[in-house]
Write an enzyme that holds these catalytic residues in place. Structure first.
Site, PDB file in Angstrom:
ATOM      1  N   CYS A   1     -13.066  27.267  13.278  1.00  0.00           N
ATOM      2  CA  CYS A   1     -14.343  27.477  12.600  1.00  0.00           C
ATOM      3  C   CYS A   1     -15.456  26.724  13.337  1.00  0.00           C
ATOM      4  CB  CYS A   1     -14.258  27.000  11.144  1.00  0.00           C
ATOM      5  SG  CYS A   1     -15.762  27.336  10.194  1.00  0.00           S
TER       6      CYS A   1
ATOM      7  N   ASP B   1     -17.678  25.064  12.009  1.00  0.00           N
ATOM      8  CA  ASP B   1     -18.001  23.860  11.226  1.00  0.00           C
ATOM      9  C   ASP B   1     -17.990  22.610  12.114  1.00  0.00           C
ATOM     10  OD1 ASP B   1     -17.605  21.522   9.411  1.00  0.00           O
ATOM     11  OD2 ASP B   1     -17.531  23.073   7.870  1.00  0.00           O
TER      12      ASP B   1
ATOM     13  N   ARG C   1     -17.425  19.722  11.566  1.00  0.00           N
ATOM     14  CA  ARG C   1     -16.419  18.686  11.267  1.00  0.00           C
ATOM     15  C   ARG C   1     -15.037  19.024  11.815  1.00  0.00           C
ATOM     16  NH1 ARG C   1     -17.709  19.209   5.022  1.00  0.00           N
ATOM     17  NH2 ARG C   1     -17.683  21.365   5.773  1.00  0.00           N
TER      18      ARG C   1
ATOM     19  N   HIS D   1      -9.807  25.591   7.954  1.00  0.00           N
ATOM     20  CA  HIS D   1      -9.953  24.254   7.357  1.00  0.00           C
ATOM     21  C   HIS D   1     -10.307  24.369   5.886  1.00  0.00           C
ATOM     22  CE1 HIS D   1     -14.449  24.031   7.141  1.00  0.00           C
ATOM     23  NE2 HIS D   1     -14.329  25.007   8.018  1.00  0.00           N
TER      24      HIS D   1
ATOM     25  N   CYS E   1     -13.877  25.364   3.646  1.00  0.00           N
ATOM     26  CA  CYS E   1     -14.638  26.211   4.583  1.00  0.00           C
ATOM     27  C   CYS E   1     -15.762  26.950   3.842  1.00  0.00           C
ATOM     28  CB  CYS E   1     -13.705  27.204   5.265  1.00  0.00           C
ATOM     29  SG  CYS E   1     -14.544  28.233   6.491  1.00  0.00           S
TER      30      CYS E   1
HETATM   31 ZN    ZN Z   1     -15.398  26.770   8.066  1.00  0.00          ZN
END
Ligand code: ZN
Length: 209
Positions: free
Chosen positions: A43, A45, A47, A99, A102
């Site tokens: 992803c 993202d 993090r 994750h 999400c």
């Molecule tokens: Zn995500």
């Protein structure tokens, strides 16, 4: 406007000095080529940085990231990454890593109109639709989202296996496709018990002979 981005340039200087300090040949070696063993589909993202969470170095993982780690068969960007990494770099393992928490999955679970991204997130709605009975049995919303995160990673791993690129590779060599999920609150990766190793792991209709 405050030049907060200077922090990145400074950070890069510090990092590169450290790497060169440990191994003076580090960058020279990397500049000569790459032969990563892994393709990572994760992803976007902020993090979930692939190298950082797996404790790997530059050169070890070929990376493709998008919203909610989707494998879409008409996505030329993704297909180009897949073809290059499988046919030229000859990666041995492809990992789809979702994750928990999400945002893409969370949004896809609602009826919210998020604009253009709806068209991308529809792929997650398809996963929801496929497992609706199983998902609707979970009453806790967070638990339900987390379960869809897991199912989504698994479905994307199967999407990978359904591509002509992965199936062509299987005609010549070993290639393993894995589904994992990363916990934002624990920092730990969980293997989802899915490793696809050949066309025999797919329903017959998807197999190219
Ligand atoms: Zn995500």
């Amino acid at each position: 406007m405050e030049k907060t981005y200077n922090r990145l340039i400074e950070g890069n200087k510090k990092w590169s000095d450290e790497k060169s300090g440990i191994d003076p040949e580090f960058f020279k070696t990397l500049s000569q080529g790459q032969s990563p063993e892994f393709l990572w589909i994760g992803c976007s993202d902020s993090r979930v940085p692939a190298n950082e969470i797996t404790g790997t170095n530059s050169g070890e993982i070929f990376v493709h990231r998008n919203v909610a780690n989707l494998v879409v068969h008409t996505d030329m960007n993704f297909l180009s990454v897949l073809q290059y990494s499988v046919e030229v770099l000859k990666v041995k393992h492809i990992i789809v890593c979702g994750h928990y928490g999400c945002g893409g999955v969370q949004t896809a679970m609602t009826n919210n109109d998020a604009g253009l991204v709806n068209n991308w997130l529809r792929n997650i709605k398809d996963v929801y639709d496929k497992y609706q009975i199983e998902l609707d049995n979970i009453t806790d919303e967070k638990e339900k989202t987390n379960h869809l995160v897991e199912l989504n990673a698994i479905e994307q791993a199967y999407n990978l296996a359904r591509t002509s690129i992965v199936q062509n590779a299987w005609k010549q060599r070993e290639l393993h496709v894995h589904a994992w999920v990363y916990g934002l609150s624990t920092g730990r990766i969980k293997e989802l018990g899915v490793t696809i190793t050949g066309p025999q792991d797919l329903p017959n209709i998807y197999q190219y002979k």
